[in-house]
Design an enzyme around this catalytic site. Structure first.
Site, PDB file in Angstrom:
ATOM      1  N   HIS A 164      21.746  10.609 -13.350  1.00 40.64           N
ATOM      2  CA  HIS A 164      21.079  10.751 -12.052  1.00 40.64           C
ATOM      3  C   HIS A 164      20.409  12.115 -11.939  1.00 40.64           C
ATOM      4  O   HIS A 164      21.047  13.152 -12.090  1.00 40.64           O
ATOM      5  CB  HIS A 164      22.096  10.534 -10.923  1.00 40.64           C
ATOM      6  CG  HIS A 164      22.562   9.109 -10.859  1.00 40.64           C
ATOM      7  ND1 HIS A 164      23.856   8.748 -10.553  1.00 40.64           N
ATOM      8  CD2 HIS A 164      21.888   7.953 -11.089  1.00 40.64           C
ATOM      9  CE1 HIS A 164      23.949   7.423 -10.586  1.00 40.64           C
ATOM     10  NE2 HIS A 164      22.779   6.917 -10.913  1.00 40.64           N
ATOM     11  N   GLU A 167      21.648  15.369 -10.173  1.00 39.51           N
ATOM     12  CA  GLU A 167      23.018  15.813 -10.460  1.00 39.51           C
ATOM     13  C   GLU A 167      23.017  16.865 -11.571  1.00 39.51           C
ATOM     14  O   GLU A 167      23.611  16.708 -12.637  1.00 39.51           O
ATOM     15  CB  GLU A 167      23.879  14.580 -10.753  1.00 39.51           C
ATOM     16  CG  GLU A 167      23.886  13.643  -9.535  1.00 39.51           C
ATOM     17  CD  GLU A 167      24.528  12.277  -9.779  1.00 39.51           C
ATOM     18  OE1 GLU A 167      25.205  12.088 -10.796  1.00 39.51           O
ATOM     19  OE2 GLU A 167      24.337  11.386  -8.910  1.00 39.51           O
ATOM     20  N   HIS A 299      28.864  12.823 -13.558  1.00 39.76           N
ATOM     21  CA  HIS A 299      28.038  12.713 -12.351  1.00 39.76           C
ATOM     22  C   HIS A 299      28.485  13.765 -11.355  1.00 39.76           C
ATOM     23  O   HIS A 299      29.478  14.453 -11.559  1.00 39.76           O
ATOM     24  CB  HIS A 299      28.217  11.334 -11.692  1.00 39.76           C
ATOM     25  CG  HIS A 299      27.589  10.212 -12.454  1.00 39.76           C
ATOM     26  ND1 HIS A 299      26.466   9.553 -12.026  1.00 39.76           N
ATOM     27  CD2 HIS A 299      27.943   9.627 -13.627  1.00 39.76           C
ATOM     28  CE1 HIS A 299      26.135   8.621 -12.896  1.00 39.76           C
ATOM     29  NE2 HIS A 299      27.022   8.631 -13.883  1.00 39.76           N
ATOM     30  N   GLU A 372      33.082  12.355 -11.344  1.00 34.06           N
ATOM     31  CA  GLU A 372      32.179  12.833 -10.295  1.00 34.06           C
ATOM     32  C   GLU A 372      32.607  14.256  -9.984  1.00 34.06           C
ATOM     33  O   GLU A 372      33.693  14.477  -9.446  1.00 34.06           O
ATOM     34  CB  GLU A 372      32.311  11.963  -9.036  1.00 34.06           C
ATOM     35  CG  GLU A 372      31.742  10.565  -9.227  1.00 34.06           C
ATOM     36  CD  GLU A 372      30.454  10.361  -8.451  1.00 34.06           C
ATOM     37  OE1 GLU A 372      29.602  11.274  -8.428  1.00 34.06           O
ATOM     38  OE2 GLU A 372      30.310   9.285  -7.872  1.00 34.06           O
TER      39      GLU A 372
HETATM   40  C1  CXA Z   1      29.979   5.508 -10.022  1.00 35.96           C
HETATM   41  C2  CXA Z   1      29.931   5.903 -11.323  1.00 35.96           C
HETATM   42  C3  CXA Z   1      30.307   5.046 -12.348  1.00 35.96           C
HETATM   43  C4  CXA Z   1      30.707   3.777 -12.051  1.00 35.96           C
HETATM   44  C5  CXA Z   1      30.732   3.369 -10.742  1.00 35.96           C
HETATM   45  C6  CXA Z   1      30.379   4.238  -9.723  1.00 35.96           C
HETATM   46  C7  CXA Z   1      29.618   6.426  -8.920  1.00 35.96           C
HETATM   47  C8  CXA Z   1      28.237   6.992  -8.976  1.00 35.96           C
HETATM   48  C9  CXA Z   1      27.216   5.851  -8.903  1.00 35.96           C
HETATM   49  O1  CXA Z   1      27.034   5.279  -7.827  1.00 35.96           O
HETATM   50  O2  CXA Z   1      26.607   5.560  -9.923  1.00 35.96           O
HETATM   51  N1  CXA Z   1      28.068   7.847  -7.825  1.00 35.96           N
HETATM   52  S1  CXA Z   1      26.767   8.842  -7.773  1.00 35.96           S
HETATM   53  N2  CXA Z   1      26.892   9.905  -8.928  1.00 35.96           N
HETATM   54  O3  CXA Z   1      26.792   9.554  -6.530  1.00 35.96           O
HETATM   55  O4  CXA Z   1      25.604   8.052  -7.958  1.00 35.96           O
HETATM   56 ZN    ZN Z   2      25.450   9.944 -10.385  1.00 34.61          ZN
END
Ligand code: CXA
Ligand code: ZN
Ligand code: CA
Ligand code: CA
Length: 429
Positions: A164, A167, A299, A372
């Site tokens: 992302h 991030e 993330h 995260e």
């Molecule tokens: C996430 C990451 C991996 C598997 C399921 C959920 C959380 C992530 C996302 O939504 O992809 N959160 S984030 N980094 O805010 O986008």
């Molecule tokens: Zn993310």
């Protein structure tokens, strides 16, 4: 939709910056400050060779020609001269992080840092490539191991970051891991042992186009996706962490709407960036046995340790039995003890489909986690925490990152079932 997307605004801005800076420079065009610094510009309306000659006569170098559009390298003064000749000039190059956040690495700085480390530690580190992003940026792939040029029979680990765009702290996390494993080799016995007995793969930047776009024009764009044109060309981007090929788009954990923040793309692996990492992971199968045993996908933010599945709230499901679930949860809790994050199955956060960890686990049997990182709340900086937290918040994951690598020989050891599951082959799923 998860809480973090609730306040999203739509972005329709373009990546280029208009020439305010250049007009400002004209206040003192002879000042060396303005004459020396070159930048990349796009020049539009230069149709003929005569046009190109006029542009070139300013002193700017013409790097490429595409119809009436030129890519040039020019000083601010040269750019101003081109503009005065009547052509449309837009500054192209991204400006990196704002000064206050210069402790972060933009794409160019990240590449330089990786090159430097590869040069300094040629015996244990290689800088390779995963291939190119949609916009053609190289996606670096780092290998760290003893006898690094050889493919040895050692459990392999994958750390990836920056699916992302906004991030950015996750790129710093990857750079931290590169430093930790290289500089710690021969000094820290725990690290030395891992570099000697594992093959460590690091992908520091899964989304270089989105990351650079997020920094373009000297301000943050709060951009999440890649920069692939979708739909009829308007809003760009696919959510890379919804584009993976296990239970793709199955369960309302992603969006079919192209403008959505979690747009999953027209089909699984439609994004070049997920294709690149998928193909690399598939290339790590030797005689049908996946060599990568464990992984962390970094993330931000929320300070969580997440494991599969994301597509269902069931704790066990196809390809994920009770012992496996227990292994994931036990390891996840171990990591959380060391970094202070909250451990949970990823669907406890919200349902996602097409995430990397579901694919890595279900398709390849990789013990796949998502971390995260910092912070927990928007008040502490959200996606843009100050550079002053980088050292602390990357080092915070040192122990968990090492522990994952240590368990790569047999994750079931976490639940004391190594004799049952790992007697013959190492770390089966
Ligand atoms: C996430 C990451 C991996 C598997 C399921 C959920 C959380 C992530 C996302 O939504 O992809 N959160 S984030 N980094 O805010 O986008
Ligand atoms: Zn993310
Ligand atoms: Ca080795
Ligand atoms: Ca190997």
């Amino acid at each position: 939709m998860g809480r973090k997307f609730g306040s999203m605004v739509a972005f329709a801005t373009v990546a280029v910056v208009t020439l305010g800076v250049v007009s400002q420079a004209s206040a003192s065009p002879t000042s060396p400050k303005y004459q020396q610094k070159s930048a990349s510009y796009t020049v539009d309306g230069a149709r003929t060779q005569a046009d190109r000659n006029r542009v070139g006569s300013t002193g700017a170098s013409i790097d490429s020609v595409e119809g009436a559009r030129l890519d040039v390298t020019a000083t601010a003064v040269e750019a101003m001269k081109i503009e005065r000749l009547g052509y449309k000039v837009t500054q192209q190059r991204t400006e990196g992080f704002p000064a206050a956040d210069s402790g972060y690495h933009d794409y160019t700085e990240m590449q330089a840092e990786l090159e430097k480390a590869a040069k300094a530690y040629p015996k244990i580190m290689q800088k390779l490539s995963l291939g190119k992003s949609y916009e053609g940026r190289d996606m670096p792939l780092i290998k760290i191991s003893d006898n690094v040029a050889k493919d040895e029979n050692e459990p392999e680990i994958l750390y990836d970051a920056h699916q992302h765009a906004r991030e950015h702290l996750t790129v710093e996390m990857a750079l931290y891991l590169v430093k930790m494993y290289t500089e710690g080799y021969g000094k820290d016995p725990r690290i030395t042992k891992l570099v000697d007995s594992r093959e460590i793969w690091i992908v520091p930047d899964m989304n270089p186009d989105g990351g650079e776009y997020d920094l373009s024009g000297g301000k943050y764009h709060n951009w999440r996706k890649n920069r692939q044109p979708v739909g009829n060309g308007g809003v760009k981007g696919v959510d890379l962490n919804r584009n993976w090929g296990y239970k793709f788009a199955c369960c309302d954990g992603s969006s079919p709407v192209t403008t959505s923040e979690t747009y999953h793309g027209p089909s699984a692996f439609s994004a070049p960036e997920t294709q690149r990492l998928r193909d690399f992971v598939l290339s790590r199968r030797v005689n049908g046995v996946q060599q990568i045993k464990a992984s962390i996908d970094f993330h931000t933010y929320s300070e969580l340790v997440l494991w599969p599945y994301g597509y269902t709230t069931q704790t066990t499901a196809a390809g994920l039995n009770g012992d496996q679930q227990k292994t994931f949860a036990t390891l996840g809790k171990t990591f959380a003890k060391s970094n202070g994050y909250t451990p949970e199955q990823s669907s406890s956060l919200y349902i996602t489909d097409g995430s990397i960890i579901d694919w890595l686990w279900a398709n390849q049997g990789v013990w796949a986690f998502t971390f995260e990182m910092y912070p927990t709340t928007p008040g502490k900086g959200g996606f843009y925490p100050p550079a002053s937290v980088i050292d602390r918040e990357t080092a915070r994951n040192k122990d968990a990152s090492l522990t994952l690598a240590e368990y790569a020989d047999c994750a079931y050891r976490a639940i004391k079932k190594e004799n049952q599951y790992c007697a013959t082959s190492p770390s089966p799923r």
